[in-house]
Enzyme design. Sequence first.
Site, PDB file in Angstrom:
ATOM      1  N   LYS A 151       1.450   8.568   0.795  1.00 18.76           N
ATOM      2  CA  LYS A 151       0.107   9.213   0.124  1.00 18.76           C
ATOM      3  C   LYS A 151      -0.815   9.493   1.286  1.00 18.76           C
ATOM      4  O   LYS A 151      -1.380  10.236   1.812  1.00 18.76           O
ATOM      5  CB  LYS A 151       0.053   8.428  -0.706  1.00 18.76           C
ATOM      6  CG  LYS A 151       0.860   8.399  -1.290  1.00 18.76           C
ATOM      7  CD  LYS A 151       1.529   9.318  -2.461  1.00 18.76           C
ATOM      8  CE  LYS A 151       3.255   9.067  -2.779  1.00 18.76           C
ATOM      9  NZ  LYS A 151       3.157   8.034  -4.140  1.00 18.76           N
ATOM     10  N   ASP A 158      -0.898  -2.083  -7.227  1.00 20.92           N
ATOM     11  CA  ASP A 158      -0.556  -0.600  -6.568  1.00 20.92           C
ATOM     12  C   ASP A 158      -1.425   0.572  -5.877  1.00 20.92           C
ATOM     13  O   ASP A 158      -1.866   0.744  -7.455  1.00 20.92           O
ATOM     14  CB  ASP A 158       1.059  -0.067  -7.511  1.00 20.92           C
ATOM     15  CG  ASP A 158       1.665   1.012  -6.646  1.00 20.92           C
ATOM     16  OD1 ASP A 158       1.860   1.345  -5.369  1.00 20.92           O
ATOM     17  OD2 ASP A 158       2.294   2.251  -7.361  1.00 20.92           O
ATOM     18  N   TRP A 207       3.332   5.598 -12.794  1.00 18.88           N
ATOM     19  CA  TRP A 207       4.223   4.897 -11.726  1.00 18.88           C
ATOM     20  C   TRP A 207       3.652   3.246 -12.041  1.00 18.88           C
ATOM     21  O   TRP A 207       5.004   2.516 -12.382  1.00 18.88           O
ATOM     22  CB  TRP A 207       3.097   4.977 -10.718  1.00 18.88           C
ATOM     23  CG  TRP A 207       3.908   6.022 -10.082  1.00 18.88           C
ATOM     24  CD1 TRP A 207       2.821   7.272  -9.436  1.00 18.88           C
ATOM     25  CD2 TRP A 207       4.987   6.743  -9.265  1.00 18.88           C
ATOM     26  NE1 TRP A 207       3.111   7.971  -8.745  1.00 18.88           N
ATOM     27  CE2 TRP A 207       4.961   7.658  -8.787  1.00 18.88           C
ATOM     28  CE3 TRP A 207       6.193   5.886  -9.096  1.00 18.88           C
ATOM     29  CZ2 TRP A 207       5.775   8.868  -8.218  1.00 18.88           C
ATOM     30  CZ3 TRP A 207       7.392   6.420  -8.881  1.00 18.88           C
ATOM     31  CH2 TRP A 207       7.283   7.914  -7.663  1.00 18.88           C
TER      32      TRP A 207
HETATM   33  C1  LIG Z   1       4.375   7.590  -4.997  1.00 18.59           C
HETATM   34  C2  LIG Z   1       4.088   6.843  -5.886  1.00 18.59           C
HETATM   35  C3  LIG Z   1       4.661   5.652  -6.134  1.00 18.59           C
HETATM   36  C4  LIG Z   1       6.498   5.789  -6.032  1.00 18.59           C
HETATM   37  O1  LIG Z   1       6.553   5.623  -4.180  1.00 18.59           O
HETATM   38  P1  LIG Z   1       7.925   5.870  -3.589  1.00 18.59           P
HETATM   39  O2  LIG Z   1       7.141   5.007  -1.831  1.00 18.59           O
HETATM   40  O3  LIG Z   1       8.529   6.729  -3.422  1.00 18.59           O
HETATM   41  O4  LIG Z   1       9.266   4.674  -4.317  1.00 18.59           O
HETATM   42  C5  LIG Z   1       4.639   4.259  -6.597  1.00 18.59           C
HETATM   43  N1  LIG Z   1       3.135   4.256  -6.731  1.00 18.59           N
HETATM   44  C6  LIG Z   1       2.508   5.844  -7.072  1.00 18.59           C
HETATM   45  C7  LIG Z   1       1.599   5.075  -7.393  1.00 18.59           C
HETATM   46  C8  LIG Z   1       2.623   6.262  -6.199  1.00 18.59           C
HETATM   47  O5  LIG Z   1       2.040   7.639  -6.053  1.00 18.59           O
END
Ligand SMILES: *Cc1c(COP(=O)(O)O)cnc(C)c1O
Length: 360
Positions: free
Chosen positions: A195, A171, A101
């Site tokens: 998540k 993030d 990511w």
């Molecule tokens: C799942 C995830 C993403 C991507 O998320 P989307 O909403 O599907 O774009 C980005 N960063 C992290 C840390 C993730 O776990």
Amino acid sequence: MSRVYNFSAGPAMLPEEVLKEAAAEMLDYQGSGQSVMEMSHRSKVYDQIIKEAEADLRELMNIPDNYKVLFLQGGASQFFAEVPMNMMKNKKAGYIITGQWAKKAYQEAKIYGEAVELASSADKTFSYIPDCSDLPITDDMDYVYICENNTIYGTKFQQLPNTKGKVLVSDISSCFLSEPVDVTKYGVIYGGVQKNVGPAGAVIAIIREDLIPDECLPGTPTMLKWKTQAENDSLYNTPPCYTIYICGKVFKWLLKNGGLEAMKQKNIEKAKILYDFLDQSKLFKGTVVKEDRSLMNVPFVTGNEELDAKFVKEATAAGLVNLKGHRSVGGMRASIYNAMPIEGVKALVDFMAKFEAENA
Ligand SMILES: *Cc1c(COP(=O)(O)O)cnc(C)c1O
């Protein structure tokens, strides 16, 4: 009805209490005669839902008044582009590459400017967090970017990097609301909610007000300008109404259960059960260095692909689902977010012990 223990990395388990409440309100939300799915986002009833969600999140995370809370769409992946579009004044930023990511965010930033790799743990399949005490950060960088909890590899920054005075962008998709955070240490914190917070469909971004620019990079779509969203309190266009409503319920569930400090203690307790088992097992092995282990995502392997597949299959039959690891790591991964009850982790460990005895 029988519910499984769902170890999916996301979309993931939600608190049963929240789902039941939503079910009870499905046809008639609090005497409005409508489902939240059917409501105008400009209605008084909905305005209260989104305002309360924001207020509860502010309370949970202790968000200072000089930070905006935005409910956005496009997933965390769209936000990878929004960061450089809104923040790259000098067209240069530093990225710490701790997994897929972080790498995707870095690659996206390269479309807009110079993205510099400050550190990386790619040499060992991202199984650790690199030393970030003295990074080659230069004065002309607009920000430093991290992915705080690496969903796929199961690592977490236990300590934030030394950004040498530069603004930190993080993030936190897979550790959102898993423990208290000091918001003031960040310029921008954001994450997809699917998540650890709610159903798919929204990103929550917490942005220090002075970082919301009047001008973005040329060509930035109106929707992706933070200013547009901030000036309209996330209601510039139709927001993901139902997702925000469920997130609001999760916030209330967290507040009722002692907030983020209580959640952290519970998450430590859950993760310890699983890591303690892995550390003594002769069959299963964790893939991450101990000091960088995530409380949320726990990857492990047997070292034998066929045995891994057999484990996943038999676990599924036993009601322990979505344990297959990400394709880039192989093996298994148990995501044990806030909504995973301790009983679920105990059931998993009991099952692993049984499997180990049977396959010794
Ligand atoms: C799942 C995830 C993403 C991507 O998320 P989307 O909403 O599907 O774009 C980005 N960063 C992290 C840390 C993730 O776990």
